[in-house]
Design a protein around this motif. Structure first.
Motif, short mmCIF file in Angstrom:
data_model
loop_
_atom_site.label_atom_id
_atom_site.label_comp_id
_atom_site.label_asym_id
_atom_site.label_seq_id
_atom_site.Cartn_x
_atom_site.Cartn_y
_atom_site.Cartn_z
N GLU A 182 0.80 -1.23 0.00
CA GLU A 182 0.00 0.00 0.00
C GLU A 182 0.83 1.28 0.00
OE1 GLU A 182 -2.87 0.07 3.09
OE2 GLU A 182 -3.93 -1.71 2.40
N GLU A 183 1.82 1.39 0.90
CA GLU A 183 2.50 2.68 1.06
C GLU A 183 3.95 2.48 1.46
OE1 GLU A 183 0.79 6.29 3.24
OE2 GLU A 183 2.28 5.54 4.65
N VAL A 184 4.81 3.29 0.87
CA VAL A 184 6.23 3.33 1.23
C VAL A 184 6.62 4.78 1.44
CG1 VAL A 184 8.59 3.08 0.35
CG2 VAL A 184 6.95 1.21 0.05
N THR A 185 7.29 5.07 2.56
CA THR A 185 7.98 6.35 2.72
C THR A 185 9.46 6.01 2.89
OG1 THR A 185 7.77 6.44 5.15
CG2 THR A 185 5.98 7.39 3.84
N VAL A 202 4.47 5.67 -3.17
CA VAL A 202 5.87 5.79 -2.77
C VAL A 202 6.23 7.26 -2.65
CG1 VAL A 202 8.27 5.29 -3.35
CG2 VAL A 202 6.49 3.62 -3.90
N LEU A 203 6.56 7.70 -1.45
CA LEU A 203 7.05 9.05 -1.18
C LEU A 203 8.54 8.95 -0.88
CD1 LEU A 203 4.14 10.31 1.12
CD2 LEU A 203 4.36 10.52 -1.37
N LEU A 204 9.35 9.58 -1.70
CA LEU A 204 10.80 9.39 -1.66
C LEU A 204 11.54 10.70 -1.47
CD1 LEU A 204 13.39 7.63 -2.20
CD2 LEU A 204 13.06 8.14 -4.63
N VAL A 205 12.47 10.71 -0.52
CA VAL A 205 13.41 11.82 -0.37
C VAL A 205 14.80 11.29 -0.70
CG1 VAL A 205 14.53 13.43 1.21
CG2 VAL A 205 12.08 13.05 1.38
#
Length: 373
Positions: free
Chosen positions: A131-134, A159-162
């Motif tokens: 479902e979700e990745v940070t 996917v929220l990526l820094v």
């Protein structure tokens, strides 16, 4: 079997020394009066009555108090053994469940000292994401997990990526050229990562030139926390932690979105999804609604969840008139982790939040997004 071994084995089943003596005396007599057993076991007659009741409850003997004087009969060994075996089988599930809880607690945290192992754990967790990745990771290590990120996005994972530490200069390897050559090569590599290595790698990508911890959460249930030194240096005494704990993961997500995400610069955002789509992850819902609104598409949603004030299940349908979010610029959230929708229904506007919502009217479990006709 000698008497001492037999006594020791019986004591393992909770019998005291006097209970063992009484039971063995009954076995030798078959059935006897309390006074006979008392004399043979070297205990009082009153004690024999008391012990016999205890032994009878556990299936070792049978007390016949319908005759005078009362007699006590030892049950056949096969019956006793079958009773004990049945008791052991009955407690097995409870023991195994408690033991597995300890194992799960022990597995909730893993301390890692190796950069290679950290990357391996990150890839493994990304492969399991549904479902979700940070994720915050250095520009140097991004290529090592890029394929796993692309596959997660292809599976429909948010996917929220820094990408951090883009200006870092790794130490030159012996024989690899001059220090200036190493720096030039590093600059080129970092530039390529930021400029052309982000296609399809995440739903939203931000970059930050500063060093920051490597933070990973997957489905708000598991993840990795690693200090910057562990990935930047070949030798360090710093350690990373891999965790699998649903109570901790949301805290890491909150820190990621509230502290690090706002400090980074947005550099890439995925295209809006083809409608209709359906999401259980509410942040993904809010991101897609935001992207649709910015593409001049009026999204209509069907929300399944519950009223936050009563807990009563509800399903609402309507046009989305506003999305409050902090994932893409320009952000318009009123507090750091706010992600919510305002839905215009036939009964008026309803605010919708995700899991654990308490400010909004509805806590959503599942949302279907369609284009409003």
């Amino acid at each position: 079997m000698d008497d001492r071994t037999l006594n020791d084995l019986l004591r393992r089943f909770g019998l005291s020394d006097k209970e063992v003596d009484t039971y063995l005396s009954l076995l030798e007599h078959g059935e006897a009066k309390a006074s006979t057993v008392a004399d043979a076991a070297g205990v009082s007659k009153r004690y024999v009555y008391s012990v016999s009741e205890s032994l009878a409850e556990r299936g070792f003997v049978e007390v016949n108090d319908h005759v005078v004087p009362t007699t006590i009969r030892a049950n056949p060994p096969d019956e006793v053994i079958n009773r004990l075996r049945s008791d052991v089988d009955a407690i097995r599930p409870g023991l195994e469940e408690r033991f597995s809880r300890v194992e799960r607690r022990a597995e909730q945290f893993e301390v890692i000292k190796s950069r290679v192992t950290v990357i391996k754990r990150i890839r493994s967790l990304l492969d399991d994401a549904t479902e979700e990745v940070t994720l915050s990771i250095t520009a140097k290590q991004l290529p090592e997990v890029r394929d796993a990120l692309v596959e997660a996005v292809d599976r429909g994972v948010l996917v929220l990526l820094v990408v951090s530490d883009a200006a870092a200069k790794p130490d030159a390897e012996p024989g690899s050229g001059t220090e200036a050559d190493a720096e030039d090569e590093t600059d080129a590599t970092d530039s390529n990562v930021v400029a052309s290595g982000l296609d399809g790698v995440a739903s939203v990508v931000r970059t930050w030139s500063e060093a920051m911890p490597t933070l990973l959460t997957v489905d708000s249930a598991a993840g990795v926390v690693a200090p910057p030194e562990l990935l930047r240096r070949s030798s360090t005494d710093r350690q990373a932690i891999v965790f699998a704990q649903e109570q901790l993961a949301p805290v890491i997500v909150g820190s990621f979105l509230g502290n690090y995400w706002p400090a980074a610069t947005e550099v890439a955002t995925a295209e809006p999804a083809t409608l209709p789509v359906e999401y259980a992850n509410f942040r993904h819902t809010v991101l897609q609604v935001t992207l649709q609104l910015r593409s001049d598409v009026v999204p209509r949603v069907t929300v399944g969840g519950r009223w936050t004030d009563s807990g009563e299940e509800v399903e609402i349908t309507g046009r989305v008139v506003e999305a409050k979010q902090a994932m893409v610029e320009p952000t318009n959230n009123e507090f750091p982790v706010q992600h919510s929708l305002v839905v215009e229904t036939d009964d008026g506007p309803v605010t919708v939040g995700g899991q654990g919502a308490f400010v909004e009217d509805v806590e959503a479990d599942l949302v279907r997004i369609e284009a409003d006709e």
